[in-house]
Scaffold this motif. Sequence first.
Motif, PDB file in Angstrom:
ATOM      1  N   TYR A 156     -34.681 -28.764  36.179  1.00 25.41           N
ATOM      2  CA  TYR A 156     -35.944 -28.308  36.756  1.00 25.41           C
ATOM      3  C   TYR A 156     -37.036 -29.339  36.476  1.00 25.41           C
ATOM      4  N   VAL A 157     -37.926 -29.532  37.445  1.00 24.18           N
ATOM      5  CA  VAL A 157     -38.974 -30.539  37.348  1.00 24.18           C
ATOM      6  C   VAL A 157     -40.317 -29.915  37.717  1.00 24.18           C
ATOM      7  N   ALA A 158     -41.304 -30.079  36.857  1.00 20.06           N
ATOM      8  CA  ALA A 158     -42.676 -29.677  37.177  1.00 20.06           C
ATOM      9  C   ALA A 158     -43.346 -30.825  37.921  1.00 20.06           C
ATOM     10  N   GLU A 159     -43.747 -30.570  39.174  1.00 16.31           N
ATOM     11  CA  GLU A 159     -44.453 -31.566  39.987  1.00 16.31           C
ATOM     12  C   GLU A 159     -45.905 -31.084  40.115  1.00 16.31           C
ATOM     13  N   THR A 160     -46.757 -31.647  39.271  1.00 18.75           N
ATOM     14  CA  THR A 160     -48.079 -31.076  39.026  1.00 18.75           C
ATOM     15  C   THR A 160     -48.949 -31.000  40.269  1.00 18.75           C
ATOM     16  N   PHE A 161     -49.085 -32.092  40.996  1.00 17.02           N
ATOM     17  CA  PHE A 161     -50.031 -32.092  42.115  1.00 17.02           C
ATOM     18  C   PHE A 161     -49.430 -31.542  43.407  1.00 17.02           C
ATOM     19  N   ALA A 162     -48.162 -31.195  43.355  1.00 11.49           N
ATOM     20  CA  ALA A 162     -47.578 -30.394  44.427  1.00 11.49           C
ATOM     21  C   ALA A 162     -47.664 -28.913  44.079  1.00 11.49           C
ATOM     22  N   GLY A 211     -54.536 -23.782  42.670  1.00 10.71           N
ATOM     23  CA  GLY A 211     -55.176 -23.836  41.363  1.00 10.71           C
ATOM     24  C   GLY A 211     -54.224 -23.887  40.200  1.00 10.71           C
ATOM     25  N   ALA A 212     -52.957 -23.533  40.426  1.00 18.82           N
ATOM     26  CA  ALA A 212     -51.958 -23.513  39.354  1.00 18.82           C
ATOM     27  C   ALA A 212     -51.264 -24.864  39.294  1.00 18.82           C
ATOM     28  N   PHE A 213     -51.813 -25.773  38.519  1.00 20.57           N
ATOM     29  CA  PHE A 213     -51.264 -27.117  38.374  1.00 20.57           C
ATOM     30  C   PHE A 213     -50.245 -27.080  37.234  1.00 20.57           C
ATOM     31  N   VAL A 214     -48.972 -26.912  37.605  1.00 19.97           N
ATOM     32  CA  VAL A 214     -47.938 -26.693  36.602  1.00 19.97           C
ATOM     33  C   VAL A 214     -47.746 -27.953  35.763  1.00 19.97           C
ATOM     34  N   ASP A 215     -47.811 -27.764  34.459  1.00 20.12           N
ATOM     35  CA  ASP A 215     -47.717 -28.861  33.500  1.00 20.12           C
ATOM     36  C   ASP A 215     -46.427 -28.739  32.693  1.00 20.12           C
ATOM     37  N   GLY A 216     -46.267 -27.607  31.990  1.00 21.92           N
ATOM     38  CA  GLY A 216     -45.091 -27.426  31.155  1.00 21.92           C
ATOM     39  C   GLY A 216     -44.169 -26.353  31.685  1.00 21.92           C
ATOM     40  N   ILE A 217     -42.861 -26.538  31.490  1.00 20.73           N
ATOM     41  CA  ILE A 217     -41.868 -25.524  31.833  1.00 20.73           C
ATOM     42  C   ILE A 217     -40.896 -25.384  30.667  1.00 20.73           C
ATOM     43  N   GLU A 218     -40.446 -24.148  30.449  1.00 24.69           N
ATOM     44  CA  GLU A 218     -39.547 -23.843  29.335  1.00 24.69           C
ATOM     45  C   GLU A 218     -38.521 -22.814  29.783  1.00 24.69           C
ATOM     46  N   LEU A 219     -37.248 -23.037  29.465  1.00 30.72           N
ATOM     47  CA  LEU A 219     -36.180 -22.104  29.810  1.00 30.72           C
ATOM     48  C   LEU A 219     -36.234 -20.876  28.927  1.00 30.72           C
ATOM     49  N   ASP A 220     -35.972 -19.696  29.515  1.00 33.32           N
ATOM     50  CA  ASP A 220     -35.867 -18.487  28.706  1.00 33.32           C
ATOM     51  C   ASP A 220     -34.400 -18.060  28.598  1.00 33.32           C
ATOM     52  N   GLY A 221     -34.174 -16.971  27.880  1.00 36.39           N
ATOM     53  CA  GLY A 221     -32.818 -16.550  27.588  1.00 36.39           C
ATOM     54  C   GLY A 221     -32.090 -15.896  28.744  1.00 36.39           C
ATOM     55  N   ASN A 244     -44.127 -34.026  35.493  1.00 37.77           N
ATOM     56  CA  ASN A 244     -44.581 -33.559  34.194  1.00 37.77           C
ATOM     57  C   ASN A 244     -43.359 -33.153  33.378  1.00 37.77           C
ATOM     58  N   GLU A 245     -43.325 -31.959  32.837  1.00 38.06           N
ATOM     59  CA  GLU A 245     -42.175 -31.579  32.022  1.00 38.06           C
ATOM     60  C   GLU A 245     -40.934 -31.303  32.884  1.00 38.06           C
ATOM     61  N   ILE A 246     -39.779 -31.434  32.243  1.00 39.98           N
ATOM     62  CA  ILE A 246     -38.501 -31.082  32.854  1.00 39.98           C
ATOM     63  C   ILE A 246     -37.770 -30.112  31.939  1.00 39.98           C
ATOM     64  N   CYS A 247     -36.822 -29.367  32.507  1.00 38.83           N
ATOM     65  CA  CYS A 247     -35.931 -28.497  31.740  1.00 38.83           C
ATOM     66  C   CYS A 247     -34.498 -28.765  32.170  1.00 38.83           C
ATOM     67  N   LEU A 248     -33.628 -28.910  31.190  1.00 41.61           N
ATOM     68  CA  LEU A 248     -32.208 -29.171  31.436  1.00 41.61           C
ATOM     69  C   LEU A 248     -31.424 -27.895  31.169  1.00 41.61           C
ATOM     70  N   ASP A 249     -30.826 -27.326  32.210  1.00 41.16           N
ATOM     71  CA  ASP A 249     -30.018 -26.121  32.068  1.00 41.16           C
ATOM     72  C   ASP A 249     -28.572 -26.464  32.433  1.00 41.16           C
ATOM     73  N   PHE A 250     -27.823 -26.942  31.446  1.00 46.78           N
ATOM     74  CA  PHE A 250     -26.436 -27.311  31.703  1.00 46.78           C
ATOM     75  C   PHE A 250     -25.560 -26.077  31.913  1.00 46.78           C
ATOM     76  N   PHE A 279     -37.957 -25.258  44.358  1.00 41.47           N
ATOM     77  CA  PHE A 279     -37.528 -24.009  43.734  1.00 41.47           C
ATOM     78  C   PHE A 279     -38.589 -22.920  43.869  1.00 41.47           C
ATOM     79  N   VAL A 280     -39.825 -23.219  43.504  1.00 42.18           N
ATOM     80  CA  VAL A 280     -40.896 -22.227  43.631  1.00 42.18           C
ATOM     81  C   VAL A 280     -42.227 -22.939  43.842  1.00 42.18           C
ATOM     82  N   GLN A 281     -43.009 -22.425  44.785  1.00 41.91           N
ATOM     83  CA  GLN A 281     -44.361 -22.912  45.042  1.00 41.91           C
ATOM     84  C   GLN A 281     -45.339 -21.964  44.365  1.00 41.91           C
ATOM     85  N   LEU A 282     -46.176 -22.491  43.502  1.00 42.77           N
ATOM     86  CA  LEU A 282     -47.140 -21.674  42.772  1.00 42.77           C
ATOM     87  C   LEU A 282     -48.458 -21.596  43.539  1.00 42.77           C
TER      88      LEU A 282
END
Length: 334
Positions: A180-186, A212-222, A168-174, A206-209
């Motif tokens: 980071y990669v959201a793997e929805t059905f995992a 029921g938590a099917f991760v779709d979107g991810i966003e980097l914070d400050g 699903n979504e990815i985040c690039l933290d250079f 990185f983290v197992q949710l």
Amino acid sequence: MLDEMEKRVGLEDLDFLGHGLSRPESVLATRSGDVFVSHKSRGVVRICPDGTQYYLAGHTEHDGIPIVPNGIALRPDGSFLIANISDAGGLLKLDRTGVSLFHSCAAEGTPPPVNYVCLDPFGRVWFTVSSSFSPRSLAYRRNVMNGYVGMIEDGEMRIVLDDLHYTNEICLDFERGWLYVAETFAQKVSRVPLSRDGIAGEKEDFVQLPKGAFVDGIELDGEGGLLASCIVSNELFRISPEGMFSVVISERDADWVSEVEKALDDGVMGRPHFDTVPTRTLRNISSCAFFGDRLDKLVCGNLLGAQLPVLPAPVGGRLPVHWHVDVPLWGEPF
């Protein structure tokens, strides 16, 4: 691992932005206060700070099929890229002249449905394909891992990471050196070392949710953490840089989560499990973006609502690569 210091926002504390939206899955914001959101068949809707809205395209088909924008990205020239998740697939370009094909994103054969797209600070385009199966619902399984991440540089496309569990979504933290990669059905977020040149190591969990938590979107914070938007459970998590997670907001329906999890266990999960939800306020939240002068608010995309939930951010955001892009005003007001 769950962070015991949870700071939740109540559903009663939500505001809402926009009206009449159709499948507003992906959102982004700029310093001008504008919010841009994907809109089924019409590409992107612009929501101005005063609340006025514009369709940025008319009803559009690609290869004879109405477009279904999923992820959207804003380019430096004020045009957009659209991840077209319809069966026609491909990565599309949207500007004031209309919608056109930017890249097929096909490794071979038929262009795949594209789930997400983003730009990096070096001008490269990154995208995800959730599965090579057609229909994609065949990949709504615990044991299917045929999603991938691709990159387009100087017009040339290559797959940079594969064997993913419904990408699903990815985040690039250079800054910190992670993709980071959201793997929805995992139901997890994975990560892989990242350098200026691209992928620089092997993927790791990185983290197992929770169930029921099917991760779709991810966003980097400050602070180097992530916000993870989860469909089905209708939850937004904050994940620390160390992989601890806490609930930011939740409208979890236990019976619905159990029903969907059973369908996944039985190998019968299909579109109805994403095309409906019993909750009233959070309608399958699927993404989020920081906005506001201090990047201290979040606006959330969702699959089934006609508005965008807005809530205080648990920590401040970081400036996205498109933050300072000025988008000329065009489109059809509604």
